[in-house]
Scaffold this active site. Structure first.
Site, short mmCIF file in Angstrom:
data_model
loop_
_atom_site.label_atom_id
_atom_site.label_comp_id
_atom_site.label_asym_id
_atom_site.label_seq_id
_atom_site.Cartn_x
_atom_site.Cartn_y
_atom_site.Cartn_z
N ASP A 169 -2.61 -1.77 9.93
CA ASP A 169 -2.82 -1.40 8.45
C ASP A 169 -3.79 -2.72 8.02
O ASP A 169 -4.21 -2.65 6.78
CB ASP A 169 -1.43 -1.54 7.55
CG ASP A 169 -0.70 -0.17 7.82
OD1 ASP A 169 -1.35 1.12 8.11
OD2 ASP A 169 0.63 -0.27 7.69
N LYS A 171 0.94 -1.22 0.07
CA LYS A 171 0.09 -0.04 0.05
C LYS A 171 0.99 1.21 -0.09
O LYS A 171 1.99 1.24 0.45
CB LYS A 171 -0.94 0.08 1.24
CG LYS A 171 -0.20 -0.04 2.56
CD LYS A 171 0.32 1.18 3.27
CE LYS A 171 1.04 1.23 4.29
NZ LYS A 171 1.46 2.54 4.93
#
Length: 284
Positions: free
Chosen positions: A124, A8
């Site tokens: 996350d 990401k």
């Protein structure tokens, strides 16, 4: 079963004060990209869990235990996402583990349910379970998908192209956060402007909205990060930013071919550079 665990980048990252649990409160627009680790996962009938990551804090095993501690699996990981690079590699592996074991074990959970499990694994993980552009809040345990909008065909952001550059230094998340001055007050326009740019497929708008409160303290700790940002900017990226707490930086580019050109030019200078694109992630 073989699955990809996608990295990401943080298009925005706002850091607020510390919470009662000692973590900083944050708000971030997170986007999965096509750089990935590859996981091979096999369900076993003996109730034991094994992983070959070699990390003391193995998030794949932690994810499997959080999903169902009574079941067994063997997990093998081919790493491509740089460790300590701000790209969420360990969290991506955990998210992919949850998605794969949900299917292998026949649990039938949706992404929202799996994201809730992921919140117990790492900050996350919920965002990477949900996939697509996600607004991440709290310490990172809360996530909600952002709409892609009318200009992105079929609800996909695959045309958003980026170049990643890792300067080869390990950036300590704890140390970077400890040197970050929390922002006050909150600015709702940061997320609003980024979401609007994403909805419209507006590359210049996305570039203009890039921001990361952790970039300045990370750069002070590791000047190599600034050098990587400057190299990307000089190569012609539309907008550049550090991802997460570093050390990887990224730049937006207008096309896949331009991304490959820039990555090749930077790699020729000895830098770790990869051309990637926003990763499509359909809802299940």
């Amino acid at each position: 079963m073989t699955v990809e665990a996608y990295a990401k980048v943080n298009l925005t990252l706002e850091v607020f004060g510390k919470r009662s649990d000692g973590y900083h409160a944050l708000r971030s627009v997170v986007l999965p990209v096509s750089l990935s680790d590859t996981l091979t996962i096999e369900a076993t009938g003996d109730g034991t869990l094994a992983s070959d990551t070699g990390y003391p804090d193995d998030l794949c095993l932690k994810a499997a235990r959080a999903l169902d501690p009574a079941r067994g699996a063997r997990i093998s990981v081919v790493k491509r996402i740089p460790a300590g690079g701000g790209l969420g590699g360990g969290s991506a592996d955990a998210a992919a583990t949850l998605l794969a074991l949900n299917e292998l074990w026949g649990l039938g959970k949706g992404r929202e349910e799996l994201a809730a499990v992921g919140a117990r694994v790492g900050s996350d993980v919920p965002a990477l379970v949900l996939g697509g552009p996600v607004l991440m809040e709290g310490r990172g345990e809360k996530g909600s998908r952002l709409g892609i909008g009318r200009e992105a065909k079929d609800g996909r952001l695959g045309r958003l192209n980026l170049v990643l550059v890792n300067p080869g230094v390990f950036s300590s998340t704890a140390e970077v956060y400890s040197r970050c001055s929390p922002r006050l007050p909150s600015d709702a326009l940061i997320v609003y402007n980024m979401q609007h740019a994403l909805e419209c497929g507006d590359l210049k708008g996305i570039a203009a909205g890039l921001m990361n409160d952790l970039q300045e303290p990370a750069v002070k700790l590791h000047p190599e990060i600034r050098e990587a940002l400057e190299a990307l900017k000089a190569a012609g990226a539309e907008g550049v930013l550090m991802s997460g707490s570093g050390s990887t930086v990224f730049g937006l580019v207008p096309s896949e071919s331009r991304g490959r050109e820039i990555a090749a030019a930077l790699a020729a200078r000895g830098l770790w550079a990869r051309a990637v694109h926003a990763q499509d992630c359909p809802v299940v």
